[in-house]
Design a protein around this motif. Structure first.
Motif, PDB file in Angstrom:
ATOM      1  N   ARG A  54       0.986  -1.396   0.451  1.00 57.96           N
ATOM      2  CA  ARG A  54       0.586  -0.011   0.261  1.00 57.96           C
ATOM      3  C   ARG A  54       0.688   1.245   0.225  1.00 57.96           C
ATOM      4  NH1 ARG A  54      -3.827   0.766   5.058  1.00 57.96           N
ATOM      5  NH2 ARG A  54      -4.612   1.713   3.761  1.00 57.96           N
ATOM      6  N   HIS A  55       0.539   2.165   0.238  1.00 56.23           N
ATOM      7  CA  HIS A  55       0.839   3.944  -0.358  1.00 56.23           C
ATOM      8  C   HIS A  55       0.122   4.760   0.222  1.00 56.23           C
ATOM      9  CE1 HIS A  55       2.186   2.619  -4.237  1.00 56.23           C
ATOM     10  NE2 HIS A  55       2.995   2.617  -3.814  1.00 56.23           N
ATOM     11  N   VAL A  56       0.338   4.810   1.926  1.00 60.13           N
ATOM     12  CA  VAL A  56      -0.476   5.657   2.774  1.00 60.13           C
ATOM     13  C   VAL A  56      -0.078   7.150   3.043  1.00 60.13           C
ATOM     14  CG1 VAL A  56      -1.218   3.749   3.768  1.00 60.13           C
ATOM     15  CG2 VAL A  56       1.328   4.735   5.067  1.00 60.13           C
ATOM     16  N   PHE A 102       4.333   7.437   2.533  1.00 60.33           N
ATOM     17  CA  PHE A 102       4.674   5.721   2.643  1.00 60.33           C
ATOM     18  C   PHE A 102       4.445   4.529   2.075  1.00 60.33           C
ATOM     19  CE2 PHE A 102       5.059   9.063   6.215  1.00 60.33           C
ATOM     20  CZ  PHE A 102       5.632   9.036   6.730  1.00 60.33           C
ATOM     21  N   ASP A 103       5.379   3.756   1.589  1.00 66.30           N
ATOM     22  CA  ASP A 103       4.951   2.866   0.828  1.00 66.30           C
ATOM     23  C   ASP A 103       5.447   1.545   1.232  1.00 66.30           C
ATOM     24  OD1 ASP A 103       5.085   1.290  -1.346  1.00 66.30           O
ATOM     25  OD2 ASP A 103       6.567   2.656  -2.954  1.00 66.30           O
ATOM     26  N   THR A 104       4.800   0.672   1.269  1.00 66.82           N
ATOM     27  CA  THR A 104       4.939  -0.724   2.143  1.00 66.82           C
ATOM     28  C   THR A 104       6.489  -1.717   1.799  1.00 66.82           C
ATOM     29  OG1 THR A 104       3.184  -1.525   1.735  1.00 66.82           O
ATOM     30  CG2 THR A 104       2.330  -0.377   3.569  1.00 66.82           C
ATOM     31  N   ASP A 108      12.672  -1.619  -4.389  1.00 66.64           N
ATOM     32  CA  ASP A 108      13.523  -0.483  -5.854  1.00 66.64           C
ATOM     33  C   ASP A 108      11.835  -0.666  -6.561  1.00 66.64           C
ATOM     34  OD1 ASP A 108      15.917   0.317  -5.457  1.00 66.64           O
ATOM     35  OD2 ASP A 108      16.427  -0.887  -5.922  1.00 66.64           O
ATOM     36  N   HIS A 109      10.927   0.071  -6.956  1.00 70.33           N
ATOM     37  CA  HIS A 109      10.413   1.006  -7.796  1.00 70.33           C
ATOM     38  C   HIS A 109       9.982   2.030  -8.450  1.00 70.33           C
ATOM     39  CE1 HIS A 109       8.586   0.203  -4.244  1.00 70.33           C
ATOM     40  NE2 HIS A 109       6.715   1.139  -5.088  1.00 70.33           N
ATOM     41  N   HIS A 110       9.241   2.103  -9.288  1.00 64.94           N
ATOM     42  CA  HIS A 110       8.895   3.862  -9.402  1.00 64.94           C
ATOM     43  C   HIS A 110       7.785   4.023  -9.342  1.00 64.94           C
ATOM     44  CE1 HIS A 110      12.871   3.872 -10.920  1.00 64.94           C
ATOM     45  NE2 HIS A 110      13.296   2.914 -11.376  1.00 64.94           N
ATOM     46  N   HIS A 111       7.463   5.434  -9.633  1.00 62.76           N
ATOM     47  CA  HIS A 111       5.904   5.985  -9.453  1.00 62.76           C
ATOM     48  C   HIS A 111       5.359   6.441 -10.361  1.00 62.76           C
ATOM     49  CE1 HIS A 111       6.939   3.885  -5.151  1.00 62.76           C
ATOM     50  NE2 HIS A 111       6.144   3.716  -5.332  1.00 62.76           N
ATOM     51  N   PHE A 112       3.863   6.461 -10.649  1.00 69.31           N
ATOM     52  CA  PHE A 112       3.642   7.691 -10.986  1.00 69.31           C
ATOM     53  C   PHE A 112       2.714   8.783  -9.794  1.00 69.31           C
ATOM     54  CE2 PHE A 112       2.109   4.354 -14.674  1.00 69.31           C
ATOM     55  CZ  PHE A 112       2.294   4.891 -15.520  1.00 69.31           C
ATOM     56  N   ILE A 121       0.948   5.988  -7.342  1.00 69.27           N
ATOM     57  CA  ILE A 121       0.612   4.561  -8.496  1.00 69.27           C
ATOM     58  C   ILE A 121       2.167   3.259  -8.160  1.00 69.27           C
ATOM     59  CG2 ILE A 121      -0.754   3.273  -9.941  1.00 69.27           C
ATOM     60  CD1 ILE A 121      -2.247   5.889 -10.045  1.00 69.27           C
ATOM     61  N   ASP A 122       2.284   2.460  -8.251  1.00 70.76           N
ATOM     62  CA  ASP A 122       3.404   1.812  -8.706  1.00 70.76           C
ATOM     63  C   ASP A 122       3.067   1.646 -10.391  1.00 70.76           C
ATOM     64  OD1 ASP A 122       4.014   1.758  -6.188  1.00 70.76           O
ATOM     65  OD2 ASP A 122       3.588  -0.491  -6.241  1.00 70.76           O
ATOM     66  N   ILE A 123       4.494   2.026 -10.628  1.00 68.69           N
ATOM     67  CA  ILE A 123       5.212   1.826 -11.949  1.00 68.69           C
ATOM     68  C   ILE A 123       5.379  -0.210 -11.722  1.00 68.69           C
ATOM     69  CG2 ILE A 123       6.262   2.361 -14.249  1.00 68.69           C
ATOM     70  CD1 ILE A 123       6.495   4.947 -12.868  1.00 68.69           C
TER      71      ILE A 123
HETATM   72 ZN   LIG Z   1       4.592   1.636  -4.199  1.00 71.84          ZN
END
Ligand SMILES: [Zn+2]
Length: 167
Positions: A54-56, A102-104, A108-112, A121-123
């Motif tokens: 999740r992203h919060v 905050f990202d659970t 390594d990843h990128h975001h919209f 939102i995860d890319i």
């Molecule tokens: Zn994320």
């Protein structure tokens, strides 16, 4: 700053992202990260780590905690989120410097970033190719690359809860 052991990080990135973790498992995640599982941390840990990544934001999680009947102040939620992040359980994602998400998924990843909704939102992994990075200035090394791609909505939002329900 504590470092999350590799095996814990693997457990956090469970193979089945829809896995539902029990309170015991969440308590063990907190313990392994060196955080005493206080009632408040457990309340937030269950909201954050029980299922899919999740992203919060502190505000959003605070409201969720209140909705479960917990009585926590926003400051408590904010402090806990920062402790989780310092322990490596969460990753901070700053998009405008105004509000921290905050990202659970601490991997390594990128975001919209949807500016009008203040939402990230995860890319999908592997869908960005960074095959030419600049040479860092002398005496420096690149530690991490965070890509944020900003989005705006081009069609009206289809919100089921808003508007007229056909009744
Ligand atoms: Zn994320």
């Amino acid at each position: 700053m504590l470092f999350v052991p590799h095996d814990l990080r693997l457990r956090m990135q469970a193979e089945n992202p829809r896995v539902v973790r029990s309170a015991d498992e969440i308590e063990s995640i907190l313990n392994t990260a060196g955080l005493r599982p206080t009632r408040q941390r457990m309340t937030l840990g269950v909201l954050l780590f029980r299922g899919e990544h999740r992203h919060v934001t502190a505000d959003g999680l605070h409201q969720e905690a209140l909705d479960t009947g917990a009585s926590l102040s926003l400051a408590t939620v904010y402090n806990a989120l920062n402790q989780f992040a310092d322990a490596g359980l969460l990753r901070r994602v700053s998009v405008d410097g105004m509000r921290t998400h905050f990202d659970t998924d601490a991997g390594d990843h990128h975001h919209f970033y949807v500016e009008t909704e203040d939402r990230i939102i995860d890319i999908p992994r592997g869908s960005i190719c960074l095959d030419r990075l600049p040479v860092p200035p002398e005496g420096y090394a690149i530690t991490k690359v965070d890509v944020v791609i900003r989005l705006k909505r081009i069609q009206p939002h289809q919100d089921k809860e808003a508007g007229h329900s056909p009744r």
